[in-house]
Design an enzyme around this catalytic site. Structure first.
Site, mmCIF file in Angstrom:
data_model
loop_
_atom_site.group_PDB
_atom_site.id
_atom_site.type_symbol
_atom_site.label_atom_id
_atom_site.label_comp_id
_atom_site.label_asym_id
_atom_site.label_seq_id
_atom_site.Cartn_x
_atom_site.Cartn_y
_atom_site.Cartn_z
ATOM 1 N N LYS A 193 -4.279 -23.198 18.582
ATOM 2 C CA LYS A 193 -4.113 -23.747 17.230
ATOM 3 C C LYS A 193 -2.629 -23.984 16.952
ATOM 4 C CE LYS A 193 -4.118 -19.026 15.358
ATOM 5 N NZ LYS A 193 -4.995 -17.956 14.809
ATOM 6 N N TYR A 242 28.642 -21.599 3.996
ATOM 7 C CA TYR A 242 28.286 -21.662 2.571
ATOM 8 C C TYR A 242 28.443 -20.296 1.922
ATOM 9 C CZ TYR A 242 26.282 -26.323 2.933
ATOM 10 O OH TYR A 242 26.106 -27.673 3.102
HETATM 11 C C1 PLP Z 1 -4.980 -16.919 15.702
HETATM 12 C C2 PLP Z 1 -6.236 -16.218 16.069
HETATM 13 C C3 PLP Z 1 -6.386 -15.654 17.339
HETATM 14 C C4 PLP Z 1 -5.242 -15.537 18.307
HETATM 15 O O1 PLP Z 1 -4.423 -14.492 17.833
HETATM 16 P P1 PLP Z 1 -3.141 -13.961 18.633
HETATM 17 O O2 PLP Z 1 -2.743 -12.761 17.872
HETATM 18 O O3 PLP Z 1 -2.141 -15.049 18.566
HETATM 19 O O4 PLP Z 1 -3.573 -13.668 20.014
HETATM 20 C C5 PLP Z 1 -7.621 -15.152 17.689
HETATM 21 N N1 PLP Z 1 -8.646 -15.155 16.811
HETATM 22 C C6 PLP Z 1 -8.522 -15.657 15.562
HETATM 23 C C7 PLP Z 1 -9.687 -15.617 14.642
HETATM 24 C C8 PLP Z 1 -7.310 -16.177 15.144
HETATM 25 O O5 PLP Z 1 -7.182 -16.656 13.908
#
Ligand code: PLP
Length: 383
Positions: A47, A268
């Site tokens: 994702k 800044y």
């Molecule tokens: C993002 C996500 C993962 C992966 O999680 P990591 O901690 O990056 O390994 C797995 N399951 C769900 C439901 C997620 O939202």
């Protein structure tokens, strides 16, 4: 007049910084996690554009390393992924089918996670319109209160079997809230709750653990594990050294070097004022590149083995480092310093900014020159 560019590396000279993504390290992290969870099947979470690293480049490498199951958050991400992995790859959409996008899940062969009674109904309707209801995953809320069916939803399903009638359940999943804290009592409680809840649903493979959960031990692996962060080299917890290979390196060009004296101010707000003469360099990464404004003051960049403390505030397009420890003449304009590299991990950058590696990775900017090294094979050509 425009002409073809003779130097294949030309864009790197135009960009302020170079982000190197090591595809071999991603493949080796995948294989390591699959070995660790040998009793389960290891999926790959890609994702958010593979955590900011580029889903088009990363997903085929993961598939080549053995991944058959991919998870994305949104339907759009699933459609994008569909065109870069093989037809047999299974793509699961964590957020499920919103009513208008359910038809797209069917059309593109995406398996939605059904998180609520409403999503179950949406999916059955979309399936019936298409002639058959394709496989879905079901999520139960085992304690995080974010996604998934509640205990009351399960009762409703048991009382009215018509609600799940015709549904093909290919996976029952849940998600751990405290897996990065191995001793946390919520881990065991969530696992027990998930097993209890899944027993009330149609039987299907079970999945509970993301990256950190894999390191809680085989009890937590069940049938499918779903790592994301660990594939990209982030530490699964802080209780043991990180066993994963680092994946990214960020090198920024030095734009200007100057000497400053006591009484001068830097950046800044002039929040840094030297007590002695200092040599400083302005480098070409700023908060618009995802290098947080909160990260200054605690972190340093590196030139070879020399730590270059970040001084004052991070600007939008640049930040300033102290190069007084570098022998004079060794570091000049246009040379590069490491902001993420062998001596400073993504997790270290996150610590300095008071956040987590996930946020640093997914915020890394899109105006870096991106270079992918390692496995350049294109699995679709089989070479
Ligand atoms: C993002 C996500 C993962 C992966 O999680 P990591 O901690 O990056 O390994 C797995 N399951 C769900 C439901 C997620 O939202």
């Amino acid at each position: 007049m425009m002409s073809a560019c003779p130097d294949p590396l030309w864009p790197s000279y135009r960009a302020g910084a170079r982000l190197t993504v090591d595809l071999d390290a991603i493949a080796s992290n995948y294989r390591y996690l699959q070995t660790l969870a040998a009793g389960a099947s290891c999926a790959a979470v890609v994702k958010a554009d593979a955590y900011g690293l580029g889903i088009e480049r990363v997903a085929p490498v993961l598939e080549h390393a053995g991944a058959r199951d991919f998870f994305v958050a949104h339907v759009d991400e699933g459609i994008r992924l569909r065109s870069v992995v093989s037809e047999t790859a299974r793509i699961t959409v964590l957020h499920g089918p919103r009513p208008e996008a359910a038809g797209d899940c069917v059309r593109y062969g995406l398996r939605p996670v059904l998180n609520s009674l409403e999503q179950i109904a949406t999916w059955r309707e979309a399936g019936l319109r298409a002639g058959t209801v394709p496989e879905a995953a079901l999520q139960v809320d085992s304690g995080m209160s974010r996604f998934g069916l509640s205990g009351a939803d399960l009762e409703a399903l048991q009382e009215n079997e018509g609600l799940v009638g015709g549904l093909k359940v290919g996976l029952v999943m849940s998600h751990l809230a405290c897996a990065d804290t191995p001793d946390h009592q919520a881990n065991r409680a969530q696992k027990e709750r998930m097993l209890e809840m899944s027993a009330r649903l149609p039987s299907a493979p079970l999945s509970l653990s993301a990256s950190s959960g894999i390191f809680l031990g085989p009890d937590y692996h069940l049938d499918v594990v779903r790592p994301g962060a660990a594939l990209y080299g982030l530490a699964p917890n802080r209780t043991a050294p990180n066993p994963l290979s680092p994946v990214v390196r960020l090198q920024a060009h030095v734009l200007q070097i100057r000497e400053i004296l006591p009484g001068d101010g830097v950046g800044y707000g002039l929040t840094y004022r030297p007590e002695r003469v200092r040599r400083i360099a302005t480098v070409a990464v700023g908060y618009a590149d995802g290098f947080s404004r909160h990260g200054a003051g605690q972190g340093c960049a590196w030139f070879e083995e020399i730590c270059l403390p970040i001084l004052g505030r991070v600007s939008m397009d640049s930040l300033i480092v102290d190069i007084s420890d570098v022998p004079e003449g060794k570091l000049g304009p246009d040379m590069m310093v490491d902001l993420i590299g062998p001596r400073r991990s993504v997790d270290d950058v996150a610590d300095a900014a008071g956040t987590i590696g996930y946020e640093v990775l997914t915020s890394l900017g899109h105006r870096f020159y991106r270079e992918y090294v390692g496995n350049q094979k294109n699995p679709s050509t089989g070479d």
